[in-house]
Design an enzyme around this catalytic site. Structure first.
Site, PDB file in Angstrom:
ATOM      1  N   ILE A 173       0.887  -1.276   0.139  1.00  0.00           N
ATOM      2  CA  ILE A 173      -0.128   0.467   0.131  1.00  0.00           C
ATOM      3  C   ILE A 173       0.178   0.988   0.035  1.00  0.00           C
ATOM      4  O   ILE A 173       0.824   2.337  -0.912  1.00  0.00           O
ATOM      5  CB  ILE A 173      -1.223  -0.191   0.959  1.00  0.00           C
ATOM      6  N   GLY A 228       0.187  -2.716   7.337  1.00  0.00           N
ATOM      7  CA  GLY A 228      -0.480  -3.621   7.404  1.00  0.00           C
ATOM      8  C   GLY A 228      -1.943  -3.649   8.065  1.00  0.00           C
ATOM      9  O   GLY A 228      -2.207  -2.550   8.009  1.00  0.00           O
ATOM     10  N   HIS A 243       4.485 -11.462 -32.105  1.00  0.00           N
ATOM     11  CA  HIS A 243       5.610 -10.520 -32.130  1.00  0.00           C
ATOM     12  C   HIS A 243       5.204  -9.232 -32.967  1.00  0.00           C
ATOM     13  O   HIS A 243       4.158  -9.480 -33.413  1.00  0.00           O
ATOM     14  CB  HIS A 243       6.856 -11.440 -33.451  1.00  0.00           C
TER      15      HIS A 243
HETATM   16  P1  NAI Z   1       2.152  -4.905   3.754  1.00  0.00           P
HETATM   17  O1  NAI Z   1       2.170  -6.020   5.234  1.00  0.00           O
HETATM   18  O2  NAI Z   1       2.473  -5.344   2.803  1.00  0.00           O
HETATM   19  O3  NAI Z   1       3.394  -3.553   4.314  1.00  0.00           O
HETATM   20  C1  NAI Z   1       3.648  -2.922   5.693  1.00  0.00           C
HETATM   21  C2  NAI Z   1       5.022  -2.426   5.886  1.00  0.00           C
HETATM   22  O4  NAI Z   1       5.159  -1.612   6.827  1.00  0.00           O
HETATM   23  C3  NAI Z   1       6.100  -3.706   6.622  1.00  0.00           C
HETATM   24  O5  NAI Z   1       7.306  -3.972   5.011  1.00  0.00           O
HETATM   25  C4  NAI Z   1       6.572  -3.205   7.443  1.00  0.00           C
HETATM   26  O6  NAI Z   1       7.296  -3.928   8.148  1.00  0.00           O
HETATM   27  C5  NAI Z   1       6.109  -2.107   7.808  1.00  0.00           C
HETATM   28  N1  NAI Z   1       5.862  -0.748   8.688  1.00  0.00           N
HETATM   29  C6  NAI Z   1       5.153  -2.126  10.021  1.00  0.00           C
HETATM   30  N2  NAI Z   1       5.211  -0.803  11.122  1.00  0.00           N
HETATM   31  C7  NAI Z   1       6.205  -0.467  11.163  1.00  0.00           C
HETATM   32  C8  NAI Z   1       6.620   1.218  11.936  1.00  0.00           C
HETATM   33  N3  NAI Z   1       5.737   1.023  13.352  1.00  0.00           N
HETATM   34  N4  NAI Z   1       7.501   1.285  10.893  1.00  0.00           N
HETATM   35  C9  NAI Z   1       8.400   0.888  10.255  1.00  0.00           C
HETATM   36  N5  NAI Z   1       7.563   0.112   9.212  1.00  0.00           N
HETATM   37  C10 NAI Z   1       6.664  -0.493  10.074  1.00  0.00           C
HETATM   38  O7  NAI Z   1       1.016  -3.976   4.952  1.00  0.00           O
HETATM   39  P2  NAI Z   1       0.288  -2.666   3.853  1.00  0.00           P
HETATM   40  O8  NAI Z   1       0.853  -2.885   2.811  1.00  0.00           O
HETATM   41  O9  NAI Z   1      -0.486  -1.964   4.937  1.00  0.00           O
HETATM   42  O10 NAI Z   1      -1.218  -3.803   3.059  1.00  0.00           O
HETATM   43  C11 NAI Z   1      -1.813  -4.538   3.929  1.00  0.00           C
HETATM   44  C12 NAI Z   1      -2.452  -5.815   2.842  1.00  0.00           C
HETATM   45  O11 NAI Z   1      -2.738  -5.452   1.449  1.00  0.00           O
HETATM   46  C13 NAI Z   1      -1.729  -6.672   2.285  1.00  0.00           C
HETATM   47  O12 NAI Z   1      -1.224  -7.873   2.861  1.00  0.00           O
HETATM   48  C14 NAI Z   1      -1.264  -6.731   0.776  1.00  0.00           C
HETATM   49  O13 NAI Z   1      -1.385  -8.175   0.375  1.00  0.00           O
HETATM   50  C15 NAI Z   1      -2.670  -5.830   0.512  1.00  0.00           C
HETATM   51  N6  NAI Z   1      -2.946  -5.441  -0.321  1.00  0.00           N
HETATM   52  C16 NAI Z   1      -2.275  -5.892  -1.599  1.00  0.00           C
HETATM   53  C17 NAI Z   1      -2.272  -5.038  -3.089  1.00  0.00           C
HETATM   54  C18 NAI Z   1      -2.008  -5.950  -3.794  1.00  0.00           C
HETATM   55  O14 NAI Z   1      -2.377  -6.977  -4.351  1.00  0.00           O
HETATM   56  N7  NAI Z   1      -1.916  -4.710  -5.133  1.00  0.00           N
HETATM   57  C19 NAI Z   1      -2.507  -3.954  -3.112  1.00  0.00           C
HETATM   58  C20 NAI Z   1      -2.696  -2.875  -1.512  1.00  0.00           C
HETATM   59  C21 NAI Z   1      -2.574  -3.980  -0.265  1.00  0.00           C
END
Ligand code: NAI
Length: 472
Positions: free
Chosen positions: A192, A278, A451
């Site tokens: 995200i 997350g 192609h």
């Molecule tokens: P995410 O789990 O992908 O990333 C969250 C990041 O925040 C992690 O890298 C973590 O290390 C970091 N983090 C956590 N606490 C922190 C802190 N206090 N300080 C600094 N960094 C910190 O979660 P995100 O991006 O919120 O996405 C959530 C869900 O939504 C995911 O499971 C994803 O699969 C899904 N999603 C999928 C998409 C796609 O398929 N294109 C698009 C958007 C979301």
């Protein structure tokens, strides 16, 4: 426990109308069940209303704007020039809502009608293993069901130092901004943070990402995420990895984020702060404690390979069960669960080929095993083909990146693939098909790709795996 009301008997009830719930409802109806779906908000859930779909729309606006700006600044690789580029942000937001989101969510409502699915607007909560209470604006009703599929999805994680509100945004807030931030601060460099940050970067914002891990885009390996890392840095934005966000202070004009990186406390000020650390499953607010449904780790519901919970006639799918939080996972599981309720014996081999995509500029995609998964194995081969050797990618001026394919050496069976580059989100489907159907590198190399296309790079990677490369 809700008392004093008469329960209406229903056959199959689905809670939640996101890509898990609405798909499960339709499939159950197709298989002959009388279905009732309960939705507290808008039809289509997070994905269609405030997630996957509107974010892709804004990313697309970002690409168009960025190209026009390049033309205006004399940096178009195609020699194009434009004068006076402006962006009517309100018009872009209106387009996103009316021509993209509303069309799709309207489509879901139409599909409900077409399949004679009863839609109840309200908030569902289990009363016991057989009964659901639905709170509605004008009262409540009790439903006694034969079968239930829970598809309540997830919501952004909110932590005390960063309460959502004002200039501190969750993903929904970031998608609905009424102005383009000059400087967007982002905590969390996952999908995200990287996708929405990428959209605003293309729209002209400076972005600063603060990520706890040693690389952004944790679902992808460093070789892939480094492409995005360098691109963001080269464009004048900042990414702090191995950094911990500590606190934020907002005024009516800006917001200041304090974080720890490289052993010292630092601050950065921007006009908005997106928290994307997350999502948490919506299992804590649906009365599961009134049922015998077992919860496992992180509030996720325990299910078997047909997505049946510990209660025989209740199923759970999507973000509330273990596995990645992905819309296509939810839809797939919805079809399996609906089939199981109807007596179909199609249990799932859990996510043999579950693709994942990041819609960053240079898209990333992965399916099946990764190099990390096969570390130490001597019976696999990793083959990599660069887009720099693909005619179509060159003609698009998008020759950065590669296709990587992992095969078993014995028969050449494809067991994994990663793509970083143009069209990765679409190209990865060929590999999903290959893995799901047990195809080999030879099968892929003998499949004719037109192609000139980006798909030819799949043939080239397969030829590499097969030991007979032509274009490299
Ligand atoms: P995410 O789990 O992908 O990333 C969250 C990041 O925040 C992690 O890298 C973590 O290390 C970091 N983090 C956590 N606490 C922190 C802190 N206090 N300080 C600094 N960094 C910190 O979660 P995100 O991006 O919120 O996405 C959530 C869900 O939504 C995911 O499971 C994803 O699969 C899904 N999603 C999928 C998409 C796609 O398929 N294109 C698009 C958007 C979301």
């Amino acid at each position: 426990m809700v008392v004093g009301a008469q329960a209406t008997e229903v056959d199959t009830v689905v809670i939640g109308s996101g890509p898990g719930g609405y798909v499960a409802a339709i499939r159950a109806a197709e298989l002959g069940q009388k279905v009732t779906i309960i939705e507290k908000d808008k039809m289509g859930g997070v994905c269609l209303n405030i997630g996957c779909i509107p974010s892709k729309a804004l990313i697309n606006v970002g690409h168009h704007y960025n190209e026009s700006k390049q033309e205006e600044e004399g940096q178009s690789p195609f020699g194009l020039s434009t004068k006076g580029v402006t962006l009517d942000w309100a018009a872009a937001q209106k387009w996103k809502q009316e021509k993209v989101v509303n069309v799709l969510t309207g489509g879901v409502s139409a599909l409900m009608k077409r399949h004679k699915i009863d839609v109840i607007k309200g908030t569902a909560e289990f009363v016991d293993n057989q009964t659901i209470n639905v709170e509605q604006t004008d009262g409540h009703q009790l439903l006694q069901f034969n079968n239930c599929i829970i598809a309540t999805g997830s919501r952004p994680i909110e932590i005390p130092p960063f309460p959502f509100g004002g200039r501190i945004l969750d993903s929904t807030g970031a998608l609905g901004l009424t102005e383009i931030p000059k400087h967007l601060l982002i905590v969390g460099g996952g999908v995200i943070g990287s996708e929405l940050g990428g959209a605003y970067r293309l729209l002209g914002s400076k972005i600063t990402i603060v990520e706890g891990l040693d690389h952004i885009l944790n679902g992808f390996d460093k070789e892939m995420s480094d492409i995005i890392f360098k691109r963001v840095k080269n464009a004048g934005s900042d990414i702090h990895t191995s950094a911990k966000a500590v606190s934020a202070v907002q005024t009516d004009k800006d917001v200041t984020l304090t974080f720890e990186a490289e052993g010292k406390e630092q601050t950065v000020t921007g006009d908005y702060l997106l928290i994307a650390i997350g999502r948490r499953p919506n299992t804590d607010n649906i009365g599961l404690n009134n049922t015998d449904i077992k919860l496992g780790e992180k509030g996720l519901i325990e299910v078997d390979d047909t997505f049946k919970t510990s209660v025989d006639h209740i199923y759970a799918i999507g973000d509330i069960v273990p596995g990645p939080m992905l819309a296509h996972k939810a839809s797939y599981q919805g079809k399996i669960a609906a089939g199981a309720i109807s007596g179909e014996a199609n249990a799932v081999d859990m996510h043999l080929a579950m693709p994942a995509v990041a819609y960053t500029s240079t898209e990333l995609a992965t399916v099946g095993v990764t190099p990390d998964d096969v570390k130490g194995r001597t019976d696999v081969k990793i083959s990599k083909f660069p887009f720099a050797a693909n005619g179509r990618a060159l003609s698009m001026d998008e020759a950065e990146g590669f296709i990587r394919m992992i095969t078993e050496t014995k028969e050449g069976a494809v067991i994994g693939a990663q793509i970083a580059g143009p069209g990765a989100s679409d190209l990865i489907s060929d590999f999903s098909l290959a893995i799901e159907n047990g195809l080999t590198a030879k099968d892929l190399s003998m499949t004719i790709q037109p192609h000139p296309t980006l798909g030819e790079a799949i043939t080239d990677t397969a030829e590499l795996a097969d030991g007979m490369p032509i274009n490299i």
